[in-house]
Motif scaffolding. Structure first.
Motif, PDB file in Angstrom:
ATOM      1  N   HIS A   1     -10.255 -11.809   9.690  1.00  0.00           N
ATOM      2  CA  HIS A   1      -9.656 -11.820   8.355  1.00  0.00           C
ATOM      3  C   HIS A   1      -9.174 -10.415   7.993  1.00  0.00           C
ATOM      4  O   HIS A   1      -9.951  -9.464   8.027  1.00  0.00           O
ATOM      5  N   LEU A   2      -7.894 -10.291   7.666  1.00  0.00           N
ATOM      6  CA  LEU A   2      -7.313  -9.009   7.269  1.00  0.00           C
ATOM      7  C   LEU A   2      -6.597  -9.202   5.941  1.00  0.00           C
ATOM      8  O   LEU A   2      -5.592  -9.915   5.856  1.00  0.00           O
ATOM      9  N   ASP A   3      -7.122  -8.586   4.882  1.00  0.00           N
ATOM     10  CA  ASP A   3      -6.564  -8.732   3.547  1.00  0.00           C
ATOM     11  C   ASP A   3      -5.773  -7.479   3.198  1.00  0.00           C
ATOM     12  O   ASP A   3      -6.341  -6.410   2.998  1.00  0.00           O
ATOM     13  N   ILE A   4      -4.446  -7.596   3.144  1.00  0.00           N
ATOM     14  CA  ILE A   4      -3.602  -6.441   2.804  1.00  0.00           C
ATOM     15  C   ILE A   4      -2.864  -6.681   1.490  1.00  0.00           C
ATOM     16  O   ILE A   4      -1.897  -5.973   1.180  1.00  0.00           O
ATOM     17  N   SER A   5      -3.292  -7.658   0.724  1.00  0.00           N
ATOM     18  CA  SER A   5      -2.668  -7.919  -0.562  1.00  0.00           C
ATOM     19  C   SER A   5      -2.928  -6.744  -1.503  1.00  0.00           C
ATOM     20  O   SER A   5      -4.017  -6.183  -1.540  1.00  0.00           O
ATOM     21  N   GLY A   6      -1.908  -6.333  -2.262  1.00  0.00           N
ATOM     22  CA  GLY A   6      -2.041  -5.228  -3.197  1.00  0.00           C
ATOM     23  C   GLY A   6      -1.913  -3.859  -2.580  1.00  0.00           C
ATOM     24  O   GLY A   6      -2.057  -2.848  -3.268  1.00  0.00           O
TER      25      GLY A   6
ATOM     26  N   SER B   1      -8.752  -3.530   2.174  1.00  0.00           N
ATOM     27  CA  SER B   1      -8.529  -2.233   1.555  1.00  0.00           C
ATOM     28  C   SER B   1      -7.269  -2.285   0.721  1.00  0.00           C
ATOM     29  O   SER B   1      -6.260  -2.862   1.120  1.00  0.00           O
ATOM     30  N   LYS B   2      -7.300  -1.683  -0.459  1.00  0.00           N
ATOM     31  CA  LYS B   2      -6.139  -1.639  -1.337  1.00  0.00           C
ATOM     32  C   LYS B   2      -5.446  -0.278  -1.291  1.00  0.00           C
ATOM     33  O   LYS B   2      -4.536  -0.015  -2.062  1.00  0.00           O
ATOM     34  N   PHE B   3      -5.891   0.627  -0.391  1.00  0.00           N
ATOM     35  CA  PHE B   3      -5.339   1.974  -0.350  1.00  0.00           C
ATOM     36  C   PHE B   3      -4.527   2.212   0.926  1.00  0.00           C
ATOM     37  O   PHE B   3      -4.142   3.334   1.202  1.00  0.00           O
ATOM     38  N   LEU B   4      -4.262   1.160   1.688  1.00  0.00           N
ATOM     39  CA  LEU B   4      -3.531   1.308   2.933  1.00  0.00           C
ATOM     40  C   LEU B   4      -2.046   1.556   2.669  1.00  0.00           C
ATOM     41  O   LEU B   4      -1.441   0.915   1.808  1.00  0.00           O
TER      42      LEU B   4
ATOM     43  N   GLN C   1       0.231  -0.845  -0.129  1.00  0.00           N
ATOM     44  CA  GLN C   1       1.582  -0.289  -0.115  1.00  0.00           C
ATOM     45  C   GLN C   1       2.233  -0.424   1.258  1.00  0.00           C
ATOM     46  O   GLN C   1       3.175   0.299   1.581  1.00  0.00           O
ATOM     47  N   LEU C   2       1.748  -1.357   2.064  1.00  0.00           N
ATOM     48  CA  LEU C   2       2.298  -1.540   3.402  1.00  0.00           C
ATOM     49  C   LEU C   2       3.734  -2.033   3.339  1.00  0.00           C
ATOM     50  O   LEU C   2       4.066  -2.905   2.539  1.00  0.00           O
ATOM     51  N   HIS C   3       4.576  -1.475   4.216  1.00  0.00           N
ATOM     52  CA  HIS C   3       5.967  -1.906   4.303  1.00  0.00           C
ATOM     53  C   HIS C   3       6.263  -2.601   5.632  1.00  0.00           C
ATOM     54  O   HIS C   3       7.295  -3.235   5.781  1.00  0.00           O
ATOM     55  N   GLU C   4       5.367  -2.458   6.592  1.00  0.00           N
ATOM     56  CA  GLU C   4       5.562  -3.108   7.873  1.00  0.00           C
ATOM     57  C   GLU C   4       4.224  -3.287   8.572  1.00  0.00           C
ATOM     58  O   GLU C   4       3.239  -2.637   8.235  1.00  0.00           O
ATOM     59  N   ILE C   5       4.217  -4.204   9.527  1.00  0.00           N
ATOM     60  CA  ILE C   5       3.028  -4.490  10.321  1.00  0.00           C
ATOM     61  C   ILE C   5       3.301  -4.039  11.752  1.00  0.00           C
ATOM     62  O   ILE C   5       4.340  -4.383  12.320  1.00  0.00           O
ATOM     63  N   PRO C   6       2.417  -3.246  12.372  1.00  0.00           N
ATOM     64  CA  PRO C   6       2.658  -2.820  13.753  1.00  0.00           C
ATOM     65  C   PRO C   6       2.615  -4.014  14.697  1.00  0.00           C
ATOM     66  O   PRO C   6       1.844  -4.965  14.478  1.00  0.00           O
TER      67      PRO C   6
END
Length: 209
Positions: free
Chosen positions: A45-50, A27-30, A52-57
């Motif tokens: 597989h978790l794709d967080i490229s692109g 997702s690109k809207f996270l 607005q995430l600033h941290e990972i829980p």
């Protein structure tokens, strides 16, 4: 009303089961990841490229089947390492291949003498791309030599607090870009010798940065 609540509970359970079966997510809207991500036990597989995430829980550490985490936010803390029963299990994290991680913390809850922690630390050897490393409440009597290896050319910060049973410090003097070194509450260390600098040659420049 009771039927509605029961229906809602069943739907919630169904959604949870469905999500637990996920093997890939993109997702690109996270903007943030929920704590409930720990339920995605089959996620590979978790794709967080692109995004607005600033941290990972921290709950991401419970995803034992996770193989790909692209665009990873560069700070990772692995805590409660005392819960590792078999040190070889730590190798499954394959930290050497996690090149996106720039800041890593390895933490036990308290300092307890246990030689198996030396193996845990070896198996959690970070990527040579790492900039910052903290090792807290380590209970081994010495550090793996890889910790001060010159291949960690990007290391600028190293913090080793409260390692109550270590009698030898790692050979960090050959970390060419190390700018900040924090060591305290390591009671058994009485002297610092050549092993700390990593080289006995008189021409070797120790801690050049």
């Amino acid at each position: 009303m009771a039927a509605a609540r029961m229906g809602g509970a069943l739907l919630s359970a169904y959604v949870q089961v469905a999500f637990c079966g996920l093997q890939a997510l993109q997702s690109k809207f996270l903007t943030e990841l929920p704590e409930e991500i720990r339920m995605l036990v089959n996620l590979r597989h978790l794709d967080i490229s692109g995004t607005q995430l600033h941290e990972i829980p921290p709950q991401i550490a419970r995803l034992e089947n996770l193989q790909t985490l692209s665009g990873f936010v560069g700070k990772l803390c692995i805590s409660k390492l005392q819960n590792i029963v078999d040190p070889c299990d730590a190798s499954q994290a394959n930290m050497k291949k996690k090149e996106q991680i720039e800041d890593q913390s390895l933490e036990w809850d308290s300092c307890t003498a246990q030689e198996s922690q030396h193996l845990v630390l070896e198996h959690l050897q970070p990527s040579t791309n790492l900039n910052k490393l903290t090792i807290k409440f380590y209970g081994g009597t010495w550090f793996p030599n890889c910790l001060g290896d010159s291949s960690f050319a990007n290391m600028v910060y190293l913090c080793i607090p409260s390692c109550h049973y270590c009698s030898l410090l790692p050979p960090v003097g050959q970390l060419h870009n190390l700018k900040e070194l924090i060591i305290f509450d390591i009671i058994p260390v009485k002297t610092i010798g050549p092993e700390f600098y990593g080289c006995c040659s008189p021409s070797f420049q120790r801690f050049p940065s």
